[in-house]
Design an enzyme around this catalytic site. Structure first.
Site, PDB file in Angstrom:
ATOM      1  N   TYR A 117       0.860  -1.168   0.000  1.00  0.00           N
ATOM      2  CA  TYR A 117       0.000   0.000   0.000  1.00  0.00           C
ATOM      3  C   TYR A 117       0.900   1.223   0.000  1.00  0.00           C
ATOM      4  O   TYR A 117       1.758   1.383   0.856  1.00  0.00           O
ATOM      5  CB  TYR A 117      -0.923   0.076   1.217  1.00  0.00           C
ATOM      6  N   TRP A 119       2.219   4.925  -2.609  1.00  0.00           N
ATOM      7  CA  TRP A 119       2.319   5.500  -3.952  1.00  0.00           C
ATOM      8  C   TRP A 119       3.501   4.948  -4.728  1.00  0.00           C
ATOM      9  O   TRP A 119       3.481   4.923  -5.952  1.00  0.00           O
ATOM     10  CB  TRP A 119       2.437   7.019  -3.842  1.00  0.00           C
TER      11      TRP A 119
END
Length: 775
Positions: A117, A119
């Site tokens: 999880y 970016w």
């Protein structure tokens, strides 16, 4: 060498300096480029790189002694403080493959959690999460997460009320429509342009600062309701200070004014909504004995009753846009302000009209307000799921600590799996999760933690096996984002540092060891995949009116411009024009003010309509006797989450090498603090150090500390020396509906730091040892 690279915070022109290292400059078509990332190849950043595959010493010793799995369950009590053994790629990959086979064969794929999880780096092929999930699916599956930390509560509630968040975020009314038609823009929680420096998948042209300037030039009145005033750009906004977490009460009071003064749009409510007649008695106090009057809301929020009432009348009298920030739903009862803003806008009857209605996060990223074409972008297939188990993303510590325990989610009941192996590629849970002391304890339970990471982050330091991966400048990729306006050929700018490998190359080698190479690679190398994924989008883009060039032409040119296809956007215009032909995906096909589906769930903390729900931690709770400050943990201005925290641009925003906590001068004096000095923030969950910054645009009773400082706990006391606020936030669900992150419901105390300042060691690598089996 010259070309382009795309990052979540901007597009760059890439050249080489005299030493052959990448030199970055802003994209010349970006009117407001972000300075984040220009120094990503600086010595300060490179000093934190993982240089070789590393395996934790204690894990190797336990394995040699017969565990994990041999002499009972091995735990990771020394994770985060142990030394690492550097080794060659072949031995490290053999260890990873051996562990995957052992856990799969002994406990099944339900014992593997595929983290990722976060970016990570931009780029559509080298998307760490997609690469990891595709690999784990080829070996039989994994336990996944659902939702996100940014807006999990909204993600769950909005489909019941109006539409999925993914649809809503990409269909916000664009900035040109707002400047041309909006006369009053009411922002609950501001319009934080520092957050809009970024967008998932990348930014080509930063549009939010220009959108706010256009609003100001058009004379749009902007009212900012919230605890801080410095988050509305160049709009000369009126600031109405409001206690954190009380926005729903203010909105309910505005609805009360609209209802009792006959200012609500009865035609719109009947034509486009359902359930208002069942909700109105709650506003009037007929169901609970408490009318939701402005005077009632004043007692909760601190916002004057007369101001609330007049603003409601002003909204009814002119074209109005009402916006809520994402941070509002990262709190206890986080679903309520998002549901309430939809109902308030519905009562005004301006949804679907140019410049009117509601917004769910203008300023949260660069996406909301974009008029660029909704193009299709390359996406790596992740394969069929072999395991159906999942967890809400913010419940990872609960899962690790409570295998087999029940949890509720969106009306269903599920059980946490027993995780033996965590595989993480992309992201930093020791940044974005709450109550990091609790996470550290939970993190000791898995037998093995494997991490792909370019840098020695806290997540890497808390792993057993760390595989060094490339950054975007060290590989070929394709970059683009939703309504981004450009597609970028991200040509490799330099060779990988010290032999780092990209995620795909690592998983390709692991898939050979696991006997599934053909399924994972499909016989393609990186360029083969880029060509394949690009060509797969050409037909869909043509159907959307965008003709992409051939892959060869695109790759040689470096950039494809789609900005000529931009067009005005008005959220929900089709639905409002004809609710029968264009129904919503809700059970009724209309906006659900009262939800039968939610009512049927029978949840004790989520009623079937927007409501004021008391919280455990806010300025109206009894806890303020011990912890008198409400801590806001917002996104940083000088980095994306924790990415590039070691960079000079990020470090320049610190004082004494630590994050800065913003406080009203009244509170600084009240707590015996000194502007510029270091203070200790604390509660029953943890402690951290931060430098005090006087800021009159933060309301009294509130402290604001950016997230993203690399976690730096003292090994003996647990004191975070760097200023990471997530040692203080609660690992508590927003509700039993969403199980979302509730970080913004956090009370703290503060005191001057006495004695010598401990050194910050967040950027120092762990102790690294030579592999005794080599040479």
């Amino acid at each position: 060498m010259s070309g382009y690279s795309l990052a979540h915070w901007g597009t760059f022109r890439v050249t080489s300096d005299d030493a052959g290292s990448p030199a970055l400059s802003p994209f010349d078509c970006d009117p407001d480029p972000s300075p984040i990332g220009l120094d990503q190849w600086s010595p300060e950043v490179l000093a934190t790189r993982v240089r070789r595959p590393c395996v934790r010493r204690g894990w190797l010793e336990a394995r040699a002694a017969g565990g994990p799995g041999g002499a009972g369950r091995m735990t990771g009590a020394d994770r985060g403080r142990d030394a690492f053994v550097e080794m060659d790629w072949d031995r490290a990959l053999d260890l990873v493959a051996s562990e995957l086979r052992r856990v799969r064969d002994t406990h099944g794929n339900r014992a593997i959690f595929g983290g990722s999880y976060g970016w990570a780096s931009a780029g559509r092929f080298h998307h760490a999460q997609s690469q990891l999930h595709r690999f784990l699916n080829t070996i039989g599956g994994y336990v996944r997460h659902v939702d996100n930390y940014s807006y999990a509560a909204a993600n769950v509630i909005m489909p019941h009320v109006v539409a999925p968040m993914d649809r809503l975020t990409l269909s916000h009314s664009d900035w040109s429509q707002i400047a041309a038609h909006t006369r009053l823009f009411v922002a609950f929680g501001g319009i934080p342009i520092k957050n809009a420096q970024v967008s998932g998948g990348g930014v080509a042209r930063h549009a939010v600062p220009g959108g706010l300037r256009a609003m100001a030039a058009a004379g749009v009145r902007v009212v900012n309701i919230g605890p801080v005033a410095d988050n509305t750009g160049e709009t000369a906004a009126e600031w109405l200070p409001c206690r954190p977490g009380t926005d729903t009460a203010v909105m309910l009071a505005m609805m009360h004014v609209l209802l009792t003064e006959g200012l609500h749009d009865r035609v719109f409510l009947a034509r486009c909504c359902t359930g208002f007649e069942r909700f109105a008695p709650y506003l009037l106090g007929e169901t609970d004995g408490q009318p939701k009057t402005p005077a009632w809301a004043e007692g909760l929020s601190g916002l004057a009753a007369g101001t609330i009432a007049q603003l409601a009348r002003d909204m009814a009298a002119t074209r109005s846009m009402i916006n809520v920030s994402w941070s509002m739903q990262r709190a206890e009862a986080g679903e309520q302000p998002f549901w309430a803003v939809v109902v308030l806008a519905a009562m005004l009857g301006q949804i679907g009209k140019p410049g009117g209605g509601f917004g769910l996060g203008y300023g949260a990223t660069n996406l909301m307000g974009s008029s660029e074409v909704l193009s299709a972008h390359p996406t790596l297939p992740q394969g069929a799921r072999g395991v159906q188990d999942f967890i809400p993303v913010a419940r990872i510590a609960d899962m690790l600590q409570n295998p087999g325990a029940e949890f509720a989610y969106d009306g269903g009941t599920y059980r946490y799996p027993d995780i033996r192996l965590v595989y993480w590629a992309g992201g930093n849970p020791f940044h974005h999760h709450q109550d990091l002391g609790r996470l550290r304890q939970a993190w000791t339970r898995p037998e093995t933690v494997i991490v792909h990471e370019p840098f020695w982050t806290a997540t890497a330091r808390h792993a057993d096996i760390v595989l060094p991966v490339t950054t975007a400048l060290e590989r070929d990729d394709i970059g683009c984002s939703t309504r981004g306006g450009y597609m970028v050929a991200m040509r490799q700018a330099r060779e990988p540092l010290d032999g780092a490998r990209d995620d795909h190359a690592i998983f390709a080698l692991l898939s050979e060891r696991m006997g599934c190479a053909a399924a994972f690679t499909e016989g393609r190398d990186t360029m083969g995949w880029l060509r394949h994924l690009y060509e797969a989008t050409r037909g869909e883009n043509l159907r959307r009116g965008v003709e992409l060039p051939s892959f060869v032409d695109f790759w040689e040119s470096g950039l494809f411009d789609m900005t000529g296809h931009a067009a005005p956007v008005t959220m929900l215009a089709d639905f409002v024009a004809d609710p029968v032909t264009h129904p919503l995906a809700t059970p009724s096909g209309r906006i659900e003010i009262w939800s039968e589906r939610i009512a049927a769930m029978g949840l004790p903390d989520v009623p079937p309509h927007p409501a004021w729900i008391d919280r455990r931690e806010w300025l109206g709770s009894a806890l303020t006797a011990r912890f008198p400050l409400h801590l806001l943990t917002d996104q940083p201005e000088r980095r994306l989450h924790s990415q590039l925290d070691p960079a000079p641009h990020s470090r320049a925003g610190k004082r004494h090498g630590r994050e800065v906590v913003h406080m009203n001068p009244v509170d600084i004096a009240r707590h015996g603090l000194t502007d510029g000095a270091v203070a200790e923030l604390w509660n029953d969950r943890g402690r951290c150090l931060a430098a005090v910054q006087a800021n009159a645009r933060v309301m009294p009773g509130v402290a604001r500390l950016n997230t993203g400082a690399w976690y730096d706990p003292d090994p003996d006391t647990g004191l975070d020396r760097h200023g990471n606020p997530n040692v203080l936030t609660a690992d508590r669900a927003a509700s039993s509906l969403s199980q979302g992150c509730a970080a913004q419901s956090c009370l703290i105390a503060i005191r001057p730091w006495e004695g010598p300042l401990p050194p910050v060691r967040a950027y120092e690598p762990p102790e690294l040892l030579a592999d005794p089996t080599e040479g």
